[in-house]
Design a protein around this motif. Structure first.
Motif, short mmCIF file in Angstrom:
data_model
loop_
_atom_site.label_atom_id
_atom_site.label_comp_id
_atom_site.label_asym_id
_atom_site.label_seq_id
_atom_site.Cartn_x
_atom_site.Cartn_y
_atom_site.Cartn_z
N LYS A 32 -22.74 -60.15 30.22
CA LYS A 32 -21.56 -60.03 31.07
C LYS A 32 -20.29 -59.97 30.23
CE LYS A 32 -23.52 -62.39 35.11
NZ LYS A 32 -23.42 -63.57 35.98
N TYR A 33 -20.27 -60.76 29.13
CA TYR A 33 -19.08 -60.78 28.27
C TYR A 33 -18.85 -59.40 27.65
CZ TYR A 33 -16.19 -61.69 24.16
OH TYR A 33 -15.21 -61.64 23.21
N TRP A 34 -19.89 -58.79 27.08
CA TRP A 34 -19.70 -57.50 26.43
C TRP A 34 -19.46 -56.40 27.45
CZ3 TRP A 34 -18.48 -57.96 21.66
CH2 TRP A 34 -19.02 -58.99 20.88
N SER A 35 -20.00 -56.55 28.66
CA SER A 35 -19.75 -55.56 29.70
C SER A 35 -18.35 -55.68 30.30
CB SER A 35 -20.79 -55.70 30.82
OG SER A 35 -22.09 -55.51 30.32
N LYS A 275 -31.83 -62.05 17.24
CA LYS A 275 -32.23 -61.27 18.40
C LYS A 275 -31.08 -60.42 18.88
CE LYS A 275 -31.17 -64.59 22.09
NZ LYS A 275 -31.72 -65.31 23.26
N ILE A 276 -31.42 -59.31 19.54
CA ILE A 276 -30.43 -58.42 20.16
C ILE A 276 -30.03 -59.01 21.50
CG2 ILE A 276 -30.01 -56.12 21.10
CD1 ILE A 276 -30.14 -56.09 18.13
N THR A 277 -28.71 -59.17 21.71
CA THR A 277 -28.23 -59.77 22.96
C THR A 277 -27.59 -58.75 23.90
OG1 THR A 277 -26.13 -60.32 21.90
CG2 THR A 277 -27.85 -62.01 21.88
N HIS A 278 -27.24 -57.57 23.40
CA HIS A 278 -26.63 -56.56 24.28
C HIS A 278 -26.76 -55.19 23.62
CE1 HIS A 278 -24.13 -55.13 27.54
NE2 HIS A 278 -23.33 -54.54 26.68
N SER A 279 -26.80 -54.16 24.45
CA SER A 279 -26.92 -52.79 23.95
C SER A 279 -26.17 -51.85 24.88
CB SER A 279 -28.40 -52.39 23.86
OG SER A 279 -28.53 -51.06 23.40
#
Length: 502
Positions: A32-35, A275-279
């Protein structure tokens, strides 16, 4: 107090779940933060965006290098502030000084220039490279020196004021494309051509990008490889460090590695948990990425000359109740009107609130879905209800409808009104289920009535005669089974009586 509690326990004997199951997978707080970065497109920059650099000093404007120009953008409005075009060749890299007053830029002619950000005047020109310069960087806290590297495989450390080189590093065996400053000296092998390298905020780790992977190395541990992130499908072209918020709370002071590649993806990598947290996917190959120190702006450069800038509201700006406009300055945020009983929204207040731990949820009873034959029975459309049940695959429903029609004295009338196709459905049902013990009491008697009432129609149709033949075979087979069972019963009964006497 005991009596109300007892009454409450009688009213709500079971505590329901506070949260209903979501049909869609919910986003994580970090996603949600990166979006939350509102996307803005900055088009028409002629050619590929080779470098993006944010100023360390507020208001953290950023510079984009493309073709033979270097353009500065306002990080709040994302509008261009000024442009420097005094380059003779393609600009490859740019770096702000720690106070944000100067910016150094390199180009493919081998020249490194230092400019005043406000006046765009070239203050120093550093000559010494014989091939295109791909790297220029100011150390984090040093205002007097910078270092550069290029296709001549040489890294130079410059005294900017004297316009002279302090020291040269000639240990590289191939082109120098990227770099970052550190007091430590060591050699690590990424395994593929290195496109970018950065020191992580702790100072003890570095991240390198090359091929389709980003690798994390432990500098203090002697250059030990900690993790290799291989989530890109094509070459990773640029990486930077991003911080999750600066507003305090759970997500504050958490750093991530942001990477972009030729596959058009931006990946957010949590190197503390590996780990990948957002893409995110973009419609063009990505060449460069930058993230502002105040966590408010993110910029991504593409191969087709477009910058995808993302901006999010800073908590301090929202809480102050002031909004900035380019031409009007600061204006006061309009106050939300107080809800009054005369307002429509007053009667819908708190409906979006989430229940707390001690609350009880009173859920609406689920609407019972009524079957089609039940709806038709309610409308006294007996034949249509009978046919609808026969068209289904549940024999219990058909028998239930038959019993209801018997109670209403409408079953034989419905049979007499069936057309040839509907009569075929009934005969096929009787063939399959008339010998089932729990249905036989009703269906065998109905079978006899159907044959008697519709004999002429059955004789006139080959399809119906086929159903009758199948029905006859199933009844004869059931008779043989019953006779066999009676013979077995006749054998077993004397034995059971003899056994009972003993």
């Amino acid at each position: 107090m005991a009596e109300p509690q007892q009454a409450l326990s009688r009213t709500f004997p079971v505590k329901p779940k506070l949260k209903a199951k979501s049909k869609k997978p919910s986003k994580t707080p970090e996603s949600k933060y990166w979006s939350s970065f509102k996307s803005h497109t900055i088009p028409n920059l002629i050619s590929s965006i080779t470098s993006l650099s944010f100023s360390p000093a507020t208001p953290h404007h950023f510079a984009a290098a493309y073709s033979t120009s270097l353009t500065l953008f306002n990080s709040k409005t994302l509008e261009p502030i000024s442009s420097i075009s005094s380059f003779k060749d393609v600009v490859s890299c740019a770096s702000f000084r720690s106070d944000g007053l100067l910016i150094a830029a390199s180009d493919h002619s081998g020249l490194v220039q230092v400019f005043d950000v406000k006046t765009r005047t070239a203050l120093r020109k550093l000559r010494g490279h014989t091939r295109p310069v791909r790297l220029v960087r100011y150390p984090r806290s040093d205002k007097l020196h910078l270092f550069s590297g290029g296709d001549d495989a040489v890294v130079k450390y410059w005294d900017v004021a004297a316009e002279s080189g302090v020291v040269e590093f000639r240990g590289h065996k191939d082109y120098v494309r990227c770099g970052d400053g550190s007091p430590a000296t060591m050699k690590i092998n990424h395994g593929k051509p290195v496109e970018d390298v950065i020191f992580l905020p702790s100072g003890g780790l570095i991240a390198t990008a090359g091929g389709n992977c980003v690798k994390i190395w432990d500098v203090i541990g002697g250059g030990k490889l900690l993790y290799s992130m291989e989530n890109h499908n094509k070459t990773v072209t640029s990486i930077c460090v991003g911080k999750i918020g600066r507003d305090g709370g759970e997500g504050s002071e958490q750093y991530r590695v942001l990477s972009v590649g030729l596959d058009g993806y931006m990946k957010v990598f949590d190197y503390s948990k590996f780990k990948i947290t957002h893409s995110m996917r973009f419609p063009a190959p990505l060449l460069s990425i930058g993230f502002s120190p105040d966590c408010a702006t993110r910029a991504i450069g593409t191969s087709n000359g477009v910058i995808y800038a993302g901006k999010r509201k800073v908590k301090g700006e929202v809480e102050s109740g002031l909004r900035e406009f380019p031409s009007l300055g600061l204006m006061e945020e309009p106050q939300r009107r107080v809800l009054r009983p005369s307002y429509f929204r007053y009667f819908h207040r708190s409906q979006g609130e989430k229940p707390s731990e001690g609350d009880y949820l009173i859920t609406r009873p689920k609407k019972v879905k009524i079957a089609e034959h039940d709806k038709l029975l309610k409308k006294f459309r007996h034949k249509d209800a009978f046919v609808s049940a026969l068209s289904g695959k549940n024999p219990e429903n058909v028998v239930a409808v038959m019993e209801e029609l018997v109670a209403r004295k409408k079953l034989l009338k419905c049979v007499s009104n069936l057309d040839t196709e509907e009569l075929g459905l009934l005969l096929a049902f009787l063939h399959r289920h008339s010998t089932v013990p729990r249905y036989a009491g009703l269906l065998l008697g109905l079978t006899k009535k159907v044959v008697q009432m519709r004999a002429e129609d059955i004789i006139a149709s080959d399809v119906l005669k086929g159903h009758i033949r199948n029905l006859k075979r199933s009844v004869e087979e059931e008779v043989r089974i019953q006779q066999s069972l009676q013979e077995i019963q006749g054998i077993i009964s004397p034995l059971l009586r003899i056994a009972g006497r003993r």
